[in-house]
Design a protein around this motif. Structure first.
Motif, mmCIF file in Angstrom:
data_model
loop_
_atom_site.group_PDB
_atom_site.id
_atom_site.type_symbol
_atom_site.label_atom_id
_atom_site.label_comp_id
_atom_site.label_asym_id
_atom_site.label_seq_id
_atom_site.Cartn_x
_atom_site.Cartn_y
_atom_site.Cartn_z
ATOM 1 N N UNK A 50 0.862 -1.192 0.000
ATOM 2 C CA UNK A 50 0.000 0.000 0.000
ATOM 3 C C UNK A 50 0.897 1.241 0.000
ATOM 4 N N UNK A 51 0.888 2.014 -1.107
ATOM 5 C CA UNK A 51 1.795 3.147 -1.249
ATOM 6 C C UNK A 51 1.104 4.496 -1.111
ATOM 7 N N UNK A 52 -0.225 4.501 -0.979
ATOM 8 C CA UNK A 52 -0.937 5.773 -0.877
ATOM 9 C C UNK A 52 -0.457 6.574 0.331
ATOM 10 N N UNK A 53 -0.397 7.890 0.154
ATOM 11 C CA UNK A 53 0.054 8.758 1.231
ATOM 12 C C UNK A 53 -0.980 8.827 2.343
ATOM 13 N N UNK A 54 -2.266 8.755 1.984
ATOM 14 C CA UNK A 54 -3.328 8.840 2.977
ATOM 15 C C UNK A 54 -4.320 7.689 2.812
ATOM 16 N N UNK A 55 -4.732 7.133 3.938
ATOM 17 C CA UNK A 55 -5.672 6.015 3.968
ATOM 18 C C UNK A 55 -6.834 6.391 4.873
ATOM 19 N N UNK A 56 -8.053 6.182 4.405
ATOM 20 C CA UNK A 56 -9.237 6.401 5.227
ATOM 21 C C UNK A 56 -9.809 5.072 5.674
ATOM 22 N N UNK A 57 -10.130 4.955 6.954
ATOM 23 C CA UNK A 57 -10.763 3.760 7.497
ATOM 24 C C UNK A 57 -12.135 4.163 8.023
ATOM 25 N N UNK A 58 -13.190 3.539 7.495
ATOM 26 C CA UNK A 58 -14.551 3.794 7.963
ATOM 27 C C UNK A 58 -15.072 2.518 8.614
ATOM 28 N N UNK A 59 -15.529 2.654 9.842
ATOM 29 C CA UNK A 59 -16.029 1.520 10.631
ATOM 30 C C UNK A 59 -17.514 1.747 10.911
ATOM 31 N N UNK A 60 -18.365 0.957 10.249
ATOM 32 C CA UNK A 60 -19.804 1.045 10.480
ATOM 33 C C UNK A 60 -20.139 0.093 11.620
ATOM 34 N N UNK A 61 -20.144 0.615 12.819
ATOM 35 C CA UNK A 61 -20.397 -0.193 13.995
ATOM 36 C C UNK A 61 -21.867 -0.231 14.365
ATOM 37 N N UNK A 62 -22.175 -1.024 15.362
ATOM 38 C CA UNK A 62 -23.572 -1.164 15.791
ATOM 39 C C UNK A 62 -24.034 0.015 16.628
ATOM 40 N N UNK A 63 -23.084 0.678 17.298
ATOM 41 C CA UNK A 63 -23.433 1.827 18.133
ATOM 42 C C UNK A 63 -23.060 3.144 17.471
ATOM 43 N N UNK A 64 -21.870 3.195 16.897
ATOM 44 C CA UNK A 64 -21.410 4.431 16.270
ATOM 45 C C UNK A 64 -20.689 4.128 14.966
ATOM 46 N N UNK A 65 -20.573 5.150 14.144
ATOM 47 C CA UNK A 65 -19.890 5.036 12.855
ATOM 48 C C UNK A 65 -18.734 6.019 12.876
ATOM 49 N N UNK A 66 -17.547 5.525 12.545
ATOM 50 C CA UNK A 66 -16.345 6.344 12.696
ATOM 51 C C UNK A 66 -15.513 6.358 11.418
ATOM 52 N N UNK A 67 -14.879 7.495 11.223
ATOM 53 C CA UNK A 67 -13.893 7.662 10.154
ATOM 54 C C UNK A 67 -12.571 8.076 10.775
ATOM 55 N N UNK A 68 -11.483 7.472 10.318
ATOM 56 C CA UNK A 68 -10.144 7.903 10.702
ATOM 57 C C UNK A 68 -9.326 8.029 9.422
ATOM 58 N N UNK A 69 -8.609 9.139 9.262
ATOM 59 C CA UNK A 69 -7.737 9.342 8.105
ATOM 60 C C UNK A 69 -6.288 9.321 8.588
ATOM 61 N N UNK A 70 -5.523 8.409 8.046
ATOM 62 C CA UNK A 70 -4.106 8.268 8.391
ATOM 63 C C UNK A 70 -3.250 8.843 7.270
ATOM 64 N N UNK A 71 -2.126 9.449 7.656
ATOM 65 C CA UNK A 71 -1.198 10.014 6.677
ATOM 66 C C UNK A 71 0.186 9.412 6.863
ATOM 67 N N UNK A 72 0.842 9.120 5.758
ATOM 68 C CA UNK A 72 2.251 8.737 5.784
ATOM 69 C C UNK A 72 3.066 9.959 5.371
#
Length: 509
Positions: free
Chosen positions: A1-23
């Protein structure tokens, strides 16, 4: 995985979250954005087991919102996953199709075993722990895993979580005695079918996810804990029991004012802790440990490092990553100081009794002592302390992290006393002495390369009575700056170590 930024979206049962990571350009990783929305999907499931149309539309809108945030950051890759609420929904295929068609995001539907494995990966890459149980109490499922020698051995996903058990046993957020007994019996019956959970007593119960993080925050507020970090926070079983009963007896209007508890968990925190207590009892655990990382972190490591997602040395990796986040730090100078500090400690290890892990603490402190200069050179010591205790420096207990940061920013014994006083009872008088011993060693190592030219290529260290003889047997020049710096430190060093340092350059004689 060479992308500079990766987004992780977690559709949970209680809450939905996004986290953006940068290299970064230096190869370091950091979180640059994050968003959370309360969804309570498992609470909205209708009598036919479907996610209702209104909830699907809201979910699609949320996915589009998160996708736009990722686009704003020029995120090269977005990984979206869904857990129990969607997994167990009768119309899950329709939900996943709507998200892909209307938000342009393909969703991975994680099995309970995959959810447990990613949660384990996120935890094990952030903690120096060998054996234990891992629990993740979500809104609609609870994962339990046993790990030995830092390796996942067995796991199970139960179809209950803090949201759907609140709906079933505490619909108004109040868990009465009779309802508590019913909830505990329900959990115990399910857990009893997994006999392996009771085969490994006296192991820590490590918790990831919102329920356990909330428990840690409430407990820290309750005991007036002096260090504001919930990651790697231990709690005794009887203290959890006492806090549970106090919280359970509070009516919702008073629970909303409970320090440390977020408003979106007011009604679900008690059933959530009830699940944790039942699992703690079944596993016959030694104590609880709150972990601040989990599923999303595991997904990031799996995405960024698919060949080897698990770190072999958690502390070394996080020290390297934190150093790389501060590229202005003079790397050659820091490396020289690190080598000198470790050599001095090796030479003086018989003069003072030091804990076994003192080597690790000095190694960490001497690798990071200059990161604060990225904020302000003239005050870099205090900024180094702040950055170290507020960054993802994994593999250390709270006490060890404070010791490392205090050593890295050491100025004087009096300053160490003041610092320890503000973090009592985590730090005590014995720790002040320890910080002073390691801190003065680091100061001396810095003095030996004060010109930041790495002029000393070989240093011989010897103790002669009350003298610490430092002989630069291979050196460039007269080391006038270094000798003056060492002389300037001599009195303070003697007060702590009982030795007066002397730097000589034999070839000048």
């Amino acid at each position: 995985m060479t992308e500079q930024r990766i987004g992780i979206i977690d559709i949970g049962s209680n809450s939905i979250r996004l986290v953006v990571y940068e290299r970064t350009a230096q190869g370091a990783h950091r979180v640059i954005d994050g968003s959370k929305r309360a969804a309570r999907l498992s609470e909205q499931i209708d009598e036919r087991g479907n996610v209702p149309e209104t909830a699907i539309s809201e979910l699609v809108d949320m996915m589009n919102h998160f996708r736009l945030i990722c686009a704003h950051h020029r995120t090269g890759y977005i990984r979206t996953v869904a857990t129990a609420a969607i997994r167990n929904a009768a119309n899950r295929d329709d939900v996943l199709r709507r998200i892909e068609d209307e938000a342009g995001l393909r969703v991975e539907l994680l099995s309970g075993e995959e959810e447990a494995a990613y949660g384990f990966l996120g935890m094990i890459n952030s903690m120096d722990i060998t054996d234990g149980f891992l629990i993740d109490i979500g809104g609609g499922s609870t994962e339990v895993s046993l790990f030995r020698d830092r390796t996942l051995v067995q796991s199970v996903s139960f179809p209950f979580g803090c949201v759907n058990l609140t709906r079933r046993f505490a619909p108004k957020g109040v868990l009465a005695d009779e309802d508590l007994r019913a909830l505990e019996a329900y959990v115990e019956e399910a857990v009893g079918k997994e006999s392996w959970i009771s085969w490994s007593p006296d192991l820590p119960l490590v918790g990831v996810g919102g329920t356990i993080r909330a428990l840690g925050k409430v407990h820290q507020a309750h005991v007036k804990y002096t260090f504001q970090s919930h990651h790697n926070y231990p709690i005794a079983g009887d203290e959890v029991d006492a806090l549970f009963e106090q919280t359970r007896k509070l009516p919702l209007d008073k629970r909303r004012k409970l320090p440390g508890l977020s408003k979106d968990r007011v009604d679900i925190i008690v059933p959530g802790i009830a699940i944790a207590r039942a699992l703690y009892k079944a596993a016959r655990s030694s104590h609880y440990v709150v972990c601040g990382t989990g599923l999303r972190d595991g997904l990031f490591y799996d995405t960024r490092f698919p060949e080897q997602p698990r770190q072999t040395d958690v502390l070394a990796y996080s020290v390297s990553n934190l150093a790389a986040l501060h590229p202005a730090m003079p790397r050659q100078h820091v490396a020289q100081v690190n080598r000198s500090a470790m050599q001095l400690l090796e030479s003086l290890r018989h003069d003072q009794p030091l804990p076994e892990r003192a080597w690790l603490w000095l190694d960490t402190a001497s690798s990071l002592f200059r990161i604060g200069a990225s904020i302000d050179y003239y005050e870099y010591a205090k900024h180094t302390f702040y950055l170290m205790i507020n960054s993802q420096l994994f593999g250390l207990s709270h006490r060890e992290l404070l010791i490392c940061a205090a050593v890295a920013s050491y100025k004087s014994r009096n300053r160490a006393k003041l610092l320890a006083a503000s973090f009592r009872p985590i730090l005590d008088d014995h720790d002040v002495q320890l910080i002073s011993l390691l801190g003065t060693l680091l100061q001396l190592a810095v003095a030996l390369d004060r010109s930041e030219t790495q002029a000393i290529s070989r240093l011989d260290v010897a103790v002669d009575g009350a003298k610490l003889l430092l002989s630069a047997t291979r050196a460039e020049g007269a080391l006038a700056v270094e000798r003056k710096e060492v002389d300037g430190l001599a009195d303070d060093f003697k007060k702590v170590w009982g030795l007066t340092p002397h730097l000589t350059v034999p070839h000048l004689r």
